[in-house]
Design a protein around this motif. Structure first.
Motif, PDB file in Angstrom:
ATOM      1  N   UNK A 173      17.260 -53.208 -55.902  1.00 50.08           N
ATOM      2  CA  UNK A 173      17.552 -53.561 -54.515  1.00 50.08           C
ATOM      3  C   UNK A 173      18.574 -54.694 -54.441  1.00 50.08           C
ATOM      4  N   UNK A 174      18.351 -55.730 -55.235  1.00 52.24           N
ATOM      5  CA  UNK A 174      19.280 -56.865 -55.248  1.00 52.24           C
ATOM      6  C   UNK A 174      20.696 -56.423 -55.592  1.00 52.24           C
ATOM      7  N   UNK A 175      20.806 -55.569 -56.581  1.00 53.12           N
ATOM      8  CA  UNK A 175      22.140 -55.144 -57.028  1.00 53.12           C
ATOM      9  C   UNK A 175      22.840 -54.324 -55.959  1.00 53.12           C
ATOM     10  N   UNK A 176      22.057 -53.486 -55.272  1.00 54.20           N
ATOM     11  CA  UNK A 176      22.665 -52.651 -54.236  1.00 54.20           C
ATOM     12  C   UNK A 176      23.089 -53.488 -53.036  1.00 54.20           C
ATOM     13  N   UNK A 177      22.285 -54.512 -52.741  1.00 54.17           N
ATOM     14  CA  UNK A 177      22.616 -55.361 -51.607  1.00 54.17           C
ATOM     15  C   UNK A 177      23.886 -56.166 -51.842  1.00 54.17           C
ATOM     16  N   UNK A 178      24.057 -56.610 -53.072  1.00 54.65           N
ATOM     17  CA  UNK A 178      25.204 -57.476 -53.348  1.00 54.65           C
ATOM     18  C   UNK A 178      25.666 -57.293 -54.798  1.00 54.65           C
ATOM     19  N   UNK A 179      26.784 -56.610 -54.981  1.00 49.37           N
ATOM     20  CA  UNK A 179      27.266 -56.324 -56.341  1.00 49.37           C
ATOM     21  C   UNK A 179      27.511 -57.581 -57.175  1.00 49.37           C
ATOM     22  N   UNK A 180      27.640 -58.734 -56.525  1.00 50.87           N
ATOM     23  CA  UNK A 180      27.830 -59.949 -57.314  1.00 50.87           C
ATOM     24  C   UNK A 180      26.569 -60.297 -58.115  1.00 50.87           C
ATOM     25  N   UNK A 181      25.441 -59.678 -57.732  1.00 54.85           N
ATOM     26  CA  UNK A 181      24.185 -59.924 -58.459  1.00 54.85           C
ATOM     27  C   UNK A 181      24.013 -59.018 -59.679  1.00 54.85           C
ATOM     28  N   UNK A 182      24.938 -58.072 -59.845  1.00 54.92           N
ATOM     29  CA  UNK A 182      24.706 -57.038 -60.861  1.00 54.92           C
ATOM     30  C   UNK A 182      24.560 -57.609 -62.274  1.00 54.92           C
ATOM     31  N   UNK A 183      25.510 -58.454 -62.679  1.00 54.39           N
ATOM     32  CA  UNK A 183      25.453 -58.957 -64.055  1.00 54.39           C
ATOM     33  C   UNK A 183      24.165 -59.740 -64.311  1.00 54.39           C
ATOM     34  N   UNK A 184      23.835 -60.650 -63.393  1.00 54.39           N
ATOM     35  CA  UNK A 184      22.602 -61.429 -63.566  1.00 54.39           C
ATOM     36  C   UNK A 184      21.386 -60.512 -63.617  1.00 54.39           C
ATOM     37  N   UNK A 185      21.370 -59.521 -62.733  1.00 54.81           N
ATOM     38  CA  UNK A 185      20.207 -58.624 -62.689  1.00 54.81           C
ATOM     39  C   UNK A 185      20.078 -57.796 -63.962  1.00 54.81           C
ATOM     40  N   UNK A 186      21.206 -57.403 -64.533  1.00 56.13           N
ATOM     41  CA  UNK A 186      21.143 -56.663 -65.794  1.00 56.13           C
ATOM     42  C   UNK A 186      20.476 -57.519 -66.877  1.00 56.13           C
ATOM     43  N   UNK A 187      20.849 -58.784 -66.939  1.00 54.22           N
ATOM     44  CA  UNK A 187      20.242 -59.662 -67.939  1.00 54.22           C
ATOM     45  C   UNK A 187      18.760 -59.889 -67.643  1.00 54.22           C
ATOM     46  N   UNK A 188      18.463 -60.143 -66.377  1.00 50.02           N
ATOM     47  CA  UNK A 188      17.067 -60.395 -66.011  1.00 50.02           C
ATOM     48  C   UNK A 188      16.202 -59.166 -66.276  1.00 50.02           C
ATOM     49  N   UNK A 189      16.788 -58.016 -66.016  1.00 50.05           N
ATOM     50  CA  UNK A 189      16.059 -56.784 -66.250  1.00 50.05           C
ATOM     51  C   UNK A 189      15.722 -56.615 -67.730  1.00 50.05           C
ATOM     52  N   UNK A 190      16.702 -56.953 -68.575  1.00 47.56           N
ATOM     53  CA  UNK A 190      16.467 -56.946 -70.016  1.00 47.56           C
ATOM     54  C   UNK A 190      15.307 -57.837 -70.395  1.00 47.56           C
ATOM     55  N   UNK A 191      15.324 -59.031 -69.831  1.00 50.26           N
ATOM     56  CA  UNK A 191      14.273 -59.986 -70.146  1.00 50.26           C
ATOM     57  C   UNK A 191      12.920 -59.437 -69.708  1.00 50.26           C
ATOM     58  N   UNK A 192      12.883 -58.869 -68.511  1.00 54.00           N
ATOM     59  CA  UNK A 192      11.617 -58.309 -68.008  1.00 54.00           C
ATOM     60  C   UNK A 192      11.128 -57.191 -68.920  1.00 54.00           C
ATOM     61  N   UNK A 193      12.072 -56.349 -69.339  1.00 52.58           N
ATOM     62  CA  UNK A 193      11.695 -55.251 -70.239  1.00 52.58           C
ATOM     63  C   UNK A 193      11.177 -55.802 -71.563  1.00 52.58           C
ATOM     64  N   UNK A 194      11.802 -56.870 -72.044  1.00 54.92           N
ATOM     65  CA  UNK A 194      11.326 -57.482 -73.285  1.00 54.92           C
ATOM     66  C   UNK A 194       9.895 -58.003 -73.144  1.00 54.92           C
ATOM     67  N   UNK A 195       9.607 -58.616 -72.010  1.00 56.67           N
ATOM     68  CA  UNK A 195       8.243 -59.109 -71.800  1.00 56.67           C
ATOM     69  C   UNK A 195       7.256 -57.936 -71.739  1.00 56.67           C
ATOM     70  N   UNK A 196       7.680 -56.868 -71.084  1.00 61.59           N
ATOM     71  CA  UNK A 196       6.816 -55.683 -71.004  1.00 61.59           C
ATOM     72  C   UNK A 196       6.530 -55.127 -72.396  1.00 61.59           C
ATOM     73  N   UNK A 197       7.565 -55.113 -73.255  1.00 66.03           N
ATOM     74  CA  UNK A 197       7.390 -54.639 -74.631  1.00 66.03           C
ATOM     75  C   UNK A 197       6.468 -55.580 -75.413  1.00 66.03           C
ATOM     76  N   UNK A 198       6.562 -56.870 -75.138  1.00 64.73           N
ATOM     77  CA  UNK A 198       5.655 -57.815 -75.801  1.00 64.73           C
ATOM     78  C   UNK A 198       4.210 -57.510 -75.422  1.00 64.73           C
TER      79      UNK A 198
END
Lengths: 234, 234
Positions: A173-198
């Motif tokens: 949702x954040x990325x669609x609302x504002x493309x300037x958030x895309x890069x940060x969201x990609x990194x944050x998403x990675x981090x979230x996925x890493x925590x899920x894998x942990x």
């Protein structure tokens, strides 16, 4: 846990368990510090997490070598052998959780220069805290031979998965609302996925503990997990 | 590889190696089919990959049980023990590569309903092919005790990492250009990251082979790897 009197093997096993607990403590710290370094934009703490991973890796090597020595020297069978093989598997899982913490910390330094995404850091910290407590309980269950506590950890993984699924949708949702958030969201998403894998790895460890204590793997497949593979729309 | 005459232990080890090769063959197929299911939008093939993971998991359980039996029965030491522990580690890595293939296949069914992203499917297929050949060579190196070939695999992981880094940047660009691509790119990015992780796991296996053959882990840390943690701008 053993009924026979203390033997050379018992002392060897205890030494191995002590190393596992030491490794587990370092990994718990790594999880919490990685999440904190993100939330506080603390690049130094992130750097400490990254450097700290070497000590975790070194402990795994020490545990592997020591376990091989015990197998060669004591030729353990049945339950005793299972105990040693469990040590090897727990160490391998801990090493991987440590790696994920390091990966999270790596991204902190990049994100430190970006606009924070509303609530994401706190959500990640809550996820990380949940996983750290799961890990702590798994290690307690291991020491005490408490299959019930390990089963409880196994169930709690669903909460981590739900937190992750919610965050995934939020990032989209954040990325669609504002493309300037895309890069940060990609990194944050990675981090979230890493925590899920942990969380998954901690659950695997809890299952190893259940197997060690009861002699049987939990047969009901736990209700999995990352549902984002099926998210086509937000 | 063994100089002493064929023993009960040798026959046990050979049986284990046969199981590893069988498991490796299934995992190679899973990698290729997962990538092909995406490129051809073949939901049935994706479903077959997902179901096929059960056979891979079952082989790991069989290998673990059999290895434990061999350790208990033959009490191997030094090189013989190292061979059995290597079998356990290779099986664990293969199981995880199988899991990643399954995860990729899961997303095929979602992406089948979305607009393809220019060139992404073909790029993923090339990455997957690269990893499958690395895995094939690692298994060959294992069977032949060929540390040189294993070292070659280790070096090739950099190419997979470079392919992944290039894709990551491409996905960021696509998302920024057109927010309607965001959901598809998030899934594709996941798949690319999964392939990159499969390359890492294959490299770990190659390092295990080097350790088995030479008695030493490769000491030069291989030039790592996923550089996207440091991408702040595209």
């Amino acid at each position: 846990m053993n009924e026979h009197i203390s033997s050379a093997y018992d002392r060897d096993l205890e030494a191995l368990i002590t190393l596992i607990m030491k490794m587990g403590g370092l990994v718990e710290d790594a999880i919490l510090n990685a999440a904190q370094s993100l939330e506080k934009r603390d690049v130094e703490l992130a750097e400490a997490v990254r450097n700290g991973d070497k000590a975790i890796d070194a402990l795994e090597v020490e545990i592997n070598d020591e376990a091989a020595r015990v197998i060669a020297l004591r030729a353990p069978v049945s339950k005793d052998l299972r105990s040693i093989l469990t040590v090897l598997r727990l160490a391998a899982s801990l090493e991987r959780i440590g790696d994920y913490s390091k990966n999270i910390a790596k991204r902190t330094s990049v994100l430190a220069d970006m606009q924070p995404i509303n609530g994401a850091d706190a959500a990640l910290r809550r996820m990380a805290k949940e996983v750290q407590v799961m890990l702590k309980d798994t290690l307690d269950a291991y020491i005490r031979g408490d299959a019930e506590l390990a089963e409880d950890v196994r169930q709690r993984d669903q909460e981590v998965d739900q937190m992750y699924n919610a965050l995934f949708r939020e990032f989209l949702t954040f990325m669609m609302e504002d493309p300037r958030h895309i890069t940060a969201c990609m990194h944050l998403h990675f981090m979230a996925k890493n925590v899920e894998r942990m969380g998954d790895l901690t659950t695997n460890m809890a299952e190893q503990v259940i197997y060690l204590v009861t002699g049987e793997m939990p047969d009901e497949a736990r209700p999995k997990s990352d549902k984002t593979a099926f998210i086509g729309e937000v």
